[in-house]
Structures are given as structure tokens and as C-alpha cells.
Design an enzyme around this catalytic site. Structure first.
Site, PDB file in Angstrom:
ATOM      1  N   GLU A   1      -4.993  -4.910  10.603  1.00  0.00           N
ATOM      2  CA  GLU A   1      -3.952  -3.903  10.814  1.00  0.00           C
ATOM      3  C   GLU A   1      -4.228  -3.168  12.125  1.00  0.00           C
ATOM      4  OE1 GLU A   1      -2.067  -2.686   6.767  1.00  0.00           O
ATOM      5  OE2 GLU A   1      -3.715  -1.339   7.207  1.00  0.00           O
TER       6      GLU A   1
ATOM      7  N   GLY B   1       2.994   2.249  10.812  1.00  0.00           N
ATOM      8  CA  GLY B   1       3.991   3.309  10.690  1.00  0.00           C
ATOM      9  C   GLY B   1       4.737   3.622  11.974  1.00  0.00           C
TER      10      GLY B   1
ATOM     11  N   HIS C   1      -9.379   1.131   5.044  1.00  0.00           N
ATOM     12  CA  HIS C   1      -8.100   1.314   5.741  1.00  0.00           C
ATOM     13  C   HIS C   1      -8.326   2.264   6.918  1.00  0.00           C
ATOM     14  CE1 HIS C   1      -3.994   2.443   6.627  1.00  0.00           C
ATOM     15  NE2 HIS C   1      -3.618   1.375   5.958  1.00  0.00           N
TER      16      HIS C   1
ATOM     17  N   SER D   1       3.777  -2.143  10.208  1.00  0.00           N
ATOM     18  CA  SER D   1       5.219  -2.230  10.449  1.00  0.00           C
ATOM     19  C   SER D   1       5.849  -3.551  10.025  1.00  0.00           C
ATOM     20  CB  SER D   1       5.538  -1.927  11.919  1.00  0.00           C
ATOM     21  OG  SER D   1       5.176  -0.592  12.236  1.00  0.00           O
TER      22      SER D   1
ATOM     23  N   LYS E   1       0.067   4.281  -0.222  1.00  0.00           N
ATOM     24  CA  LYS E   1      -0.549   5.474   0.383  1.00  0.00           C
ATOM     25  C   LYS E   1      -0.306   6.692  -0.522  1.00  0.00           C
ATOM     26  CE  LYS E   1      -0.084   3.164   4.771  1.00  0.00           C
ATOM     27  NZ  LYS E   1       0.029   3.237   6.217  1.00  0.00           N
TER      28      LYS E   1
ATOM     29  N   GLU F   1      -6.708   4.649   7.950  1.00  0.00           N
ATOM     30  CA  GLU F   1      -6.477   6.069   7.609  1.00  0.00           C
ATOM     31  C   GLU F   1      -7.691   6.656   6.908  1.00  0.00           C
ATOM     32  OE1 GLU F   1      -2.725   5.401   5.650  1.00  0.00           O
ATOM     33  OE2 GLU F   1      -1.846   4.880   7.584  1.00  0.00           O
TER      34      GLU F   1
ATOM     35  N   ASN G   1       0.874  -1.181   0.000  1.00  0.00           N
ATOM     36  CA  ASN G   1       0.000   0.000   0.000  1.00  0.00           C
ATOM     37  C   ASN G   1       0.908   1.227   0.000  1.00  0.00           C
ATOM     38  OD1 ASN G   1      -1.772   2.071   0.483  1.00  0.00           O
ATOM     39  ND2 ASN G   1      -2.374   1.387   2.540  1.00  0.00           N
TER      40      ASN G   1
HETATM   41  P1  13P Z   1       3.358   0.364   7.560  1.00  0.00           P
HETATM   42  O1  13P Z   1       3.837  -0.935   6.953  1.00  0.00           O
HETATM   43  O2  13P Z   1       4.086   1.560   7.025  1.00  0.00           O
HETATM   44  O3  13P Z   1       3.285   0.298   9.034  1.00  0.00           O
HETATM   45  O4  13P Z   1       1.840   0.574   7.036  1.00  0.00           O
HETATM   46  C1  13P Z   1       0.946  -0.475   7.149  1.00  0.00           C
HETATM   47  C2  13P Z   1      -0.287  -0.136   6.411  1.00  0.00           C
HETATM   48  O5  13P Z   1      -1.047   0.745   6.815  1.00  0.00           O
HETATM   49  C3  13P Z   1      -0.570  -0.857   5.162  1.00  0.00           C
HETATM   50  O6  13P Z   1      -1.859  -0.633   4.722  1.00  0.00           O
END
Ligand code: 13P
Length: 253
Positions: free
Chosen positions: A170, A176, A100, A215, A15, A102, A13
Site C-alpha cells: 500500500e 485515501g 498498516h 484507492s 478502519k 496508519e 479494511n
Molecule cells: P483506500 O482504499 O481508502 O485508499 O484505503 C486503502 C487502505 O488503506 C486499505 O488498508
């Protein structure tokens, strides 16, 4: 009894990262996705929408799938700034991430909206990746399992036959941050998600892939991916570098 595990999926992803030069990263991923890996694991990259078409062209014939990061619930219409599942499919995508954390946080997406997006995706023959996960406060309050079960209850599409749906667990606090749950916590959550899927879809529930995300890096992937009912990973930051992304997929070689 041997339990058949679904074919694993390692998904990136991206983003809100990447630009027109990022096709080079995709080209390196494709180069490293050799016959041995292709035999064992599916790879998917979900770039920002501006790059879907370019990435789709670069990925033709490589076996690497391209996906979107979100879609609207409707197929077309007056929705400025949004992208429909039909449009994503038209641009070369075969998967789309929905719900997601976010999106849930930044755009106030409810479970019901996430479900409508998942259904819209399937109407366009896209495979939705439905994301669920608890916050740190919910984990510390001992509610993680209940929260995720509740999210699943209301976010999942009504039907699924197996490969037409992917779930990503997740934990919000692991995204992150470099923090990851313990192996026992991942095992407990993924087993609970599998139970929900079996109860909801019967035998098809066994074929639905459950990804872990948050992560994931090459140095922790081997532990995380070895957990029962972890059928792959949804990778954020580490999917932006071909070597890191491939390093995670190496687990399946
Ligand atoms: P990270 O791998 O950067 O922690 O992000 C995970 C994520 O949100 C994937 O959708």
C-alpha cells in the site's frame, strides 16, 4: 511452465468506520457473493473491533471471512485498550491486518513490532496481512523498492508455508487520495516483493498472496488486479459500500 497463482483475496479494511447498523452492508456483500464468485475469490471484511463478534455471526456459513485491523504482540495482560490475536480469534476472526501505515504513523509501530504482531497472529491461527509501502517522498526520491524490501526484511515472520501469510503493498501516498501508481510501478513492486518472498521462504513464497491497496475502486480494479503478482486487493473506502466492494471482486468472476 505454467505458474500457479494463489487463490485471490479481496479484503475490506473498514478502519474507524461503521456501527451496529453496518451489519446490513455485510449482509448485502454476502448476498452478492454467489457460487460463481465463491469459486474464484476469497472475501474478507475487517471491521472495527467493536463489530467483530456481530459480523462473525452474520457471516457464518457465507464463506466471507472476518478479520481484525491490528493485534497486540502479547496474548493477554495489562495493556489497556489493546486487543490480542487470541481475543480476535475467539471473536470469530481468521485474519488480522498488521503494520498498516496508519498504525505505523499514528502509533509509531516499527518493523520489529509488526513482525512480533505477525508472529502473535500466527500463534493464534490467524493469518496476518503484513502491510508495507513507501511515502510520496520516498517514491519521488527513487527509493520505493529499497524501502519496501527493507520493511519486508524486518516485518516478515521467520517462517511461512504459503496460505498462512498475506502481504499488502500500500503506497502511503495512494491511500485515501484517489491517486494510484502506474501499472508499471505496481508490476515492478509486486515482482520485487515476490522475489523477496521466494528468497526467504523458498517455494512457499510463490503461494503467498500479495495484495495491492490504495484507492482501489471498481473503475480501476480491473487494471490493477490484472497485473502479474497482484493476488487481490486491500480496499479501504470502497469496502464500506457493498456494491463497490463487490464491483471490485467482480474482476475474478
Ligand atoms: P483506500 O482504499 O481508502 O485508499 O484505503 C486503502 C487502505 O488503506 C486499505 O488498508
Amino acid at each position: 511452465m505454467t505458474v500457479l497463482r494463489p487463490r485471490p483475496l479481496v479484503a475490506g479494511n473498514w478502519k474507524m468506520n461503521g456501527n451496529k447498523h453496518s451489519a446490513r452492508v455485510l449482509a448485502s456483500i454476502i448476498q452478492g457473493y454467489d457460487a460463481a464468485l465463491r469459486n474464484k475469490v476469497d472475501l474478507l471484511i475487517c471491521p472495527p473491533a467493536t463489530l467483530t463478534v456481530t459480523f462473525g455471526v452474520v457471516a457464518v456459513g457465507s464463506g466471507v471471512y472476518i478479520g481484525g485491523q491490528d493485534c497486540h504482540t502479547k496474548a493477554s495482560g495489562a495493556h489497556t485498550g489493546d486487543i490480542s490475536a487470541v481475543q480476535l480469534a475467539d471473536s470469530g476472526a481468521t485474519y488480522v491486518i498488521v503494520g498498516h501505515s496508519e498504525r505505523r504513523a499514528d502509533h509509531g509501530e516499527s518493523n520489529e513490532v509488526v513482525r512480533a504482531k505477525a508472529m502473535a497472529a500466527r500463534m493464534s491461527w490467524l493469518t496476518p496481512i503484513v502491510c508495507v509501502g513507501e511515502t510520496r517522498a520516498q517514491r519521488e526520491g527513487g527509493n520505493a523498492l529499497d524501502i519496501v524490501r527493507e520493511q519486508l526484511k524486518d516485518s516478515l515472520p521467520e517462517t511461512a508455508c504459503g496460505s498462512d501469510l498475506v502481504i499488502a503493498y500500500e503506497p502511503v501516498w495512494a491511500i485515501g487520495t484517489g491517486l494510484i501508481p502506474t501499472i508499471a510501478q505496481v508490476a515492478e513492486m509486486h515482482a520485487a516483493i515476490r522475489e523477496v518472498l521466494m528468497a526467504r521462504y523458498g517455494e512457499a513464497g510463490a503461494a503467498i498472496r500479495i495484495l495491492y491497496g490504495g484507492s482501489v475502486k471498481p473503475d480501476n480494479a480491473f487494471d490493477l488486479l490484472s497485473v502479474s503478482h497482484v493476488d487481490g486487493a486491500l480496499v479501504g473506502g470502497a469496502s464500506l459500500e457493498a456494491a463497490d466492494f463487490l464491483g471490485i471482486a467482480e474482476y475474478y468472476r
